[in-house]
Design an enzyme around this catalytic site. Structure first.
Site, PDB file in Angstrom:
ATOM      1  N   PRO A  18      21.044 -11.148  19.908  1.00 34.09           N
ATOM      2  CA  PRO A  18      20.927 -11.625  18.422  1.00 34.09           C
ATOM      3  C   PRO A  18      22.703 -11.159  17.948  1.00 34.09           C
ATOM      4  O   PRO A  18      22.840 -10.300  17.795  1.00 34.09           O
ATOM      5  CB  PRO A  18      19.951 -12.130  17.781  1.00 34.09           C
ATOM      6  CG  PRO A  18      18.949 -11.113  19.089  1.00 34.09           C
ATOM      7  CD  PRO A  18      19.580 -10.060  20.191  1.00 34.09           C
ATOM      8  N   GLY A  20      24.190  -9.397  14.502  1.00 34.47           N
ATOM      9  CA  GLY A  20      23.624  -8.496  14.451  1.00 34.47           C
ATOM     10  C   GLY A  20      22.492  -7.152  14.832  1.00 34.47           C
ATOM     11  O   GLY A  20      22.556  -5.926  14.890  1.00 34.47           O
ATOM     12  N   LYS A  23      26.486  -6.018  19.250  1.00 34.59           N
ATOM     13  CA  LYS A  23      26.954  -5.804  20.223  1.00 34.59           C
ATOM     14  C   LYS A  23      28.574  -5.227  19.525  1.00 34.59           C
ATOM     15  O   LYS A  23      29.244  -4.630  21.521  1.00 34.59           O
ATOM     16  CB  LYS A  23      26.949  -7.086  21.049  1.00 34.59           C
ATOM     17  CG  LYS A  23      25.818  -7.579  20.997  1.00 34.59           C
ATOM     18  CD  LYS A  23      25.826  -9.284  21.271  1.00 34.59           C
ATOM     19  CE  LYS A  23      25.943 -10.019  20.705  1.00 34.59           C
ATOM     20  NZ  LYS A  23      25.187 -10.006  19.526  1.00 34.59           N
ATOM     21  N   THR A  24      28.865  -5.600  19.076  1.00 37.60           N
ATOM     22  CA  THR A  24      30.666  -5.133  18.894  1.00 37.60           C
ATOM     23  C   THR A  24      30.604  -3.984  18.810  1.00 37.60           C
ATOM     24  O   THR A  24      31.889  -3.999  19.505  1.00 37.60           O
ATOM     25  CB  THR A  24      31.040  -6.881  17.399  1.00 37.60           C
ATOM     26  OG1 THR A  24      30.879  -7.692  17.837  1.00 37.60           O
ATOM     27  CG2 THR A  24      32.088  -6.123  17.033  1.00 37.60           C
ATOM     28  N   SER A  91      24.870 -14.862  24.180  1.00 41.75           N
ATOM     29  CA  SER A  91      24.642 -15.407  25.799  1.00 41.75           C
ATOM     30  C   SER A  91      22.470 -15.894  25.829  1.00 41.75           C
ATOM     31  O   SER A  91      22.256 -14.956  26.421  1.00 41.75           O
ATOM     32  CB  SER A  91      24.772 -14.852  27.366  1.00 41.75           C
ATOM     33  OG  SER A  91      24.684 -13.548  26.741  1.00 41.75           O
TER      34      SER A  91
END
Length: 181
Positions: A18, A20, A23-24, A91
């Site tokens: 989700p 926050g 992932k980045t 995703s």
């Protein structure tokens, strides 16, 4: 400058979780580490692709699936040409991630987890604040659907692990799976 190593076949590292969850941050640090190791790497960031190619696209299930299929196709092309594709994309649907796994082939699913309280605290886009105020509905992982991976190759908990520990976990799995020497 490091000489680039040619992989006979590239592969895709699919970061799901989700907003926050981290992932980045993981994508950027993982790409930096793999480039330092001499590999060709491309980050496919879901937000960037959406803003660049189709900024008017909504967030319905159909729109999300179409967006995911575009990213899957891009990752497949990169992977088959010897590039390590790092996909950073919420995703939310298992079926789409399974389609990505089947379509791309050489694939590592990484579930980037953080508890809801931590994601609300981070709130990099201000989405949780809007959801808490009732200004948006259906935020993925809050009051919207997010189907957690059932058997990801790697699960990282960004509230307990450093980004460097997460990077090492992913690289260790890539070696175990034979994608990296």
């Amino acid at each position: 400058m490091t000489d680039l190593k040619n992989l006979e076949r590239g592969f895709t590292i699919w970061l799901t979780g989700p907003s926050g969850a981290g992932k980045t941050t993981l994508a950027v640090k993982l790409a930096r580490k793999l480039r330092e190791m001499g590999y060709r790497v491309e980050i496919l960031d879901g937000d960037t692709i959406r803003k660049t190619l189709y900024p008017e696209l909504g967030f319905s299930k159909e729109a999300r699936e179409m967006h995911n299929r575009v990213v899957i196709h891009m990752a497949k092309l990169l992977s088959r040409n010897g590039v390590i594709a790092i996909v950073s994309l919420i995703s939310p649907y298992r079926a789409v991630r399974e389609y990505a796994r089947k379509e791309i082939g050489d694939f590592i699913e990484v579930y980037v987890y953080a508890p809801l309280e931590v994601r609300i605290q981070r709130d990099p886009k201000g989405l949780y604040a809007k959801a808490l105020r009732g200004e948006i509905k259906g935020l993925t992982g809050y009051d919207g659907v997010y189907e957690e991976p059932e058997n990801p190759e790697v699960k990282v908990d960004s509230s307990k692990m450093t980004p460097e520990e997460e990077v090492e976990a992913v690289i260790r799995k890539a070696r175990e799976m034979g994608y990296l020497p």
